[in-house]
Design an enzyme around this catalytic site. Structure first.
Site, PDB file in Angstrom:
ATOM      1  CG  LEU A 366     -98.532  68.613-101.712  1.00 16.50           C
ATOM      2  CD1 LEU A 366     -97.805  69.986-101.608  1.00 16.50           C
ATOM      3  CD2 LEU A 366     -99.986  68.942-101.781  1.00 16.50           C
ATOM      4  CB  CYS A 367     -98.424  64.871-107.580  1.00 15.29           C
ATOM      5  SG  CYS A 367     -98.096  63.885-108.835  1.00 15.29           S
TER       6      CYS A 367
END
Ligand code: PLP
Length: 416
Positions: A366-367
């Site tokens: 996930l960013c």
């Protein structure tokens, strides 16, 4: 950052390593990967769950019934397995209630707790014959309206918010102002006004907290629970003329997750319960005494497995980037109630005996900087395709995580 060595050693032993690789129910994790179709997955070990429940039941006084709080892990096959080993279920939603009913466990042994129950929840519980743990005066009014409309009698237990709290708990759920239960001092007034035409009062539910590793704190809360219950049962018999047959004394049994945490001394608690049962013999006579446990029964029987998909060096720090993370295992990322994030016990599941170690940060796809699987941890040197395994993951894992966050692929679960 150090790993919690004793917990790690127990976990490694529990998931019986075959040579260099972990396994669940005698199937290696690389085979489970093929069986489920891909990583990430949660795998739960059936035998470890059975062992845990059996050991607990052996140590507790026979007067105690153990109920499983489905919220800890609602995976249907696991709940079905539990139905064969515990006396009842606690549910926190209509979906959990339907799951519980379909296991075939007697509905009399299912309770439905939680604030904010909808009319639909309440009607469902009344139709099914499930015991509603009522959390407020307003909820009692809703139960009466629903029971009247259905022309059925609702089974309830009053959830009490006692004045005492469960000390050293991961989550305190009693004492002071709380959204849970009816304040102890309000209960006499509530009893006087109970609409008994449509409500059958079964008893009381006193749940003080969760994730507690301090046996003395649990013992103290249980002593106060019995003393309070004696007063409430006497009062309710006097005011309503109803014979109380149900006392849920809560649970709160914790499991160790982090370095320096020790397993709960259940034998001490069991001894004290035996003493309380003798001390309160007239209260306990004819009463179903319930201990309501979630994570203690399942947390240690589950692992979360994801795969290394990238390895990179950033200014001296080595990162393992995995195909799973916060969106499947929020608790391990440190965002499920922890004040300071600590590493869960972890392993490179297919390189258990490799001697060459490396300090790494392990992250998910996930960013967001919140997507942490482990921070500054020493593990056998891992590469792309290797398995990162998080132990102590059988409770508050899949169902307590934001699976749709960033629309990543779904995870899998399997009971073996
Ligand atoms: C009413 C109730 N019962 C049971 C539980 C289960 O707690 P644990 O999984 O820590 O045993 C909780 C947890 O919040 C709860 O609120």
């Amino acid at each position: 950052m150090t790993q919690s060595a004793p917990i790690l050693q127990t976990s490694l032993k529990n998931f019986s390593p075959q040579a260099n690789e972990l396994s669940v129910g005698d199937i290696s994790i690389s085979k489970i990967d093929k069986l489920t179709g891909s990583t990430p997955f949660y795998a739960y070990d059936r035998q470890l769950i059975i062992n845990r429940v059996t050991q607990l039941l052996t140590s507790l006084p026979k007067q105690i019934s153990v109920h499983y709080a489905i919220k800890a892990n609602p995976y249907p096959s696991l709940v079905q397995l539990m139905a064969e080993h515990v006396s009842g279920f606690d549910v926190a939603s209509k979906k959990e209630m339907l799951l519980a009913i379909q296991t075939g466990i007697p509905v009399n042994n299912i309770s439905f707790a939680g604030p904010g129950k909808s009319v639909d929840d309440i009607e469902g519980a009344i139709i099914a014959g499930v015991t509603l743990h009522v959390e407020s005066v307003g909820e009692i009014a809703k139960v009466e309206v629903a029971a009247r409309a259905l022309n059925l009698k609702a089974n309830i237990a009053i959830r009490v918010n006692p004045k005492f709290e469960l000390k050293s708990s991961g989550m305190k759920m009693s004492g002071g102002a709380k959204p849970f239960g009816i304040d102890e001092e309000e209960v006499p007034r509530v009893l006087k006004n109970l609409p008994l035409e449509y409500i059958k009062l079964r008893g009381f539910h006193i749940f003080a907290g969760s994730q507690n590793l301090n046996a003395k704190a649990i013992i103290s809360a249980q002593q106060q629970t019995f003393a309070l219950a004696q007063q409430l049962v006497a009062l309710s018999t006097q005011v309503t003329g109803v014979k109380i047959d149900y006392l849920n004394i809560g649970g709160g049994f914790g499991v160790p997750y982090f370095a320096n945490e020790q397993p709960l001394d259940v034998a001490l608690i069991a001894d004290n319960l035996q003493t309380l049962i003798q001390q309160y013999a007239s209260l306990v006579d004819g009463l179903e005494l319930i201990l309501e446990l979630g994570r203690y029964l399942v947390a240690e029987a589950g692992i979360y497995v994801c795969k290394v998909v990238d390895k990179k060096l950033s200014r001296g720090t080595t990162y393992l980037v995995c195909d799973g993370g916060l969106h499947h295992h929020l608790a391990n990322s440190g965002n499920f109630g922890q004040v300071i994030r600590k590493n869960y016990p972890l392993a490179i599941g297919n390189k258990l005996n490799n001697k060459e170690l490396e300090q790494v940060n392990i992250v998910g796809p996930l960013c967001t900087p919140l997507d942490i699987l482990a921070d500054k941890i020493q593990l056998p040197k891992a590469n792309l395709g290797d398995y990162v395994v998080v132990f102590q993951s059988g409770a508050y894992g899949a169902s307590a995580s934001p699976k749709d966050f960033l629309s990543q692929p779904n995870l899998r679960e399997i009971l073996l």
